[in-house]
Design a protein around this motif. Sequence first.
Motif, mmCIF file in Angstrom:
data_model
loop_
_atom_site.group_PDB
_atom_site.id
_atom_site.type_symbol
_atom_site.label_atom_id
_atom_site.label_comp_id
_atom_site.label_asym_id
_atom_site.label_seq_id
_atom_site.Cartn_x
_atom_site.Cartn_y
_atom_site.Cartn_z
ATOM 1 N N ARG A 1 129.376 -4.394 58.676
ATOM 2 C CA ARG A 1 130.174 -4.052 57.488
ATOM 3 C C ARG A 1 130.295 -5.224 56.520
ATOM 4 N NH1 ARG A 1 135.237 -3.939 55.552
ATOM 5 N NH2 ARG A 1 136.053 -5.236 57.237
ATOM 6 N N THR A 2 130.476 -6.436 57.065
ATOM 7 C CA THR A 2 130.754 -7.607 56.210
ATOM 8 C C THR A 2 129.562 -8.540 56.026
ATOM 9 O OG1 THR A 2 131.471 -9.003 58.066
ATOM 10 C CG2 THR A 2 133.148 -7.602 57.007
ATOM 11 N N ARG B 1 121.539 -4.572 57.067
ATOM 12 C CA ARG B 1 122.167 -4.500 55.742
ATOM 13 C C ARG B 1 121.127 -4.370 54.620
ATOM 14 N NH1 ARG B 1 127.355 -5.954 54.993
ATOM 15 N NH2 ARG B 1 126.885 -7.170 53.115
ATOM 16 N N LYS B 2 119.964 -4.953 54.848
ATOM 17 C CA LYS B 2 118.903 -4.873 53.838
ATOM 18 C C LYS B 2 118.254 -3.491 53.816
ATOM 19 C CE LYS B 2 114.544 -7.103 52.522
ATOM 20 N NZ LYS B 2 113.559 -8.166 52.886
ATOM 21 N N ILE C 1 125.873 1.609 55.481
ATOM 22 C CA ILE C 1 126.142 0.477 56.364
ATOM 23 C C ILE C 1 127.649 0.263 56.518
ATOM 24 C CG2 ILE C 1 126.146 -1.501 54.772
ATOM 25 C CD1 ILE C 1 124.220 -1.300 58.085
ATOM 26 N N HIS C 2 128.417 0.560 55.473
ATOM 27 C CA HIS C 2 129.873 0.435 55.564
ATOM 28 C C HIS C 2 130.429 1.477 56.541
ATOM 29 C CE1 HIS C 2 133.970 -0.482 54.242
ATOM 30 N NE2 HIS C 2 134.176 0.822 54.292
ATOM 31 N N LEU C 3 129.948 2.726 56.430
ATOM 32 C CA LEU C 3 130.401 3.789 57.325
ATOM 33 C C LEU C 3 129.987 3.485 58.767
ATOM 34 C CD1 LEU C 3 131.696 6.603 57.715
ATOM 35 C CD2 LEU C 3 129.421 7.585 57.301
ATOM 36 N N TYR C 4 128.763 3.018 58.921
ATOM 37 C CA TYR C 4 128.241 2.666 60.246
ATOM 38 C C TYR C 4 129.108 1.583 60.894
ATOM 39 C CZ TYR C 4 124.572 1.504 63.675
ATOM 40 O OH TYR C 4 123.838 1.295 64.818
ATOM 41 N N GLY C 5 129.356 0.518 60.161
ATOM 42 C CA GLY C 5 130.177 -0.571 60.674
ATOM 43 C C GLY C 5 131.590 -0.126 60.998
#
Length: 200
Positions: free
Chosen positions: A84-85, A126-127, A134-138
Amino acid sequence: MKNLVKKFVKGAIATSVLASGLLIGTASFETSELAGTQTVQAASKKVSKKGVFTLSKGFTLKEAQNELRPEAARLIRIYGESNRTGKTTTFNKYAKNHIAPKTDTNYLLGYKYSTDRYKERIKLNRKSNSKKIIHLYGKNLKLATTSKVKNYNPAKGTGWATIRYQFQPKDFNAMGNVSVTLKFTKVKSGKYVLEDIHFY
């Protein structure tokens, strides 16, 4: 090098499965050689989780896998936050505390091997995926709990053992599963020390 992560397709982050590390035989490594504050301590259970994770001489895969499952859930939550970050600080600290160090007198991979691969994996994730995905996944990986993490295909050979787990995050299909492998190597004392943590 082939991409570790493919583009997000139909609600899943698809990852390629990689072989986990080198299968190392009996290493010439004394437990007293652990550097700094890292110590291999005896425990009443089959697994010592103080300092460098250690499996006792008489451990069974089932015992080790059950005792380490809370740690697998914790690692998956850390992995979710990193995705996420983009930051790997928490994992780096965890690895330094719990993975045996590489020294001039042993054949262990050491925690830096794990942290370097982890950093590369997060960067590729992230790439290769949109910010939204990627935010939802994290975020959904951070919902991993001990009860939701599944034991998966452990293995043991001469001088080594691998303990594996899987977790399927909410809103993602099976292609979005996360697997984490803890690889242990036998040392001269007859115990096994954690040598590598690997995600795929």
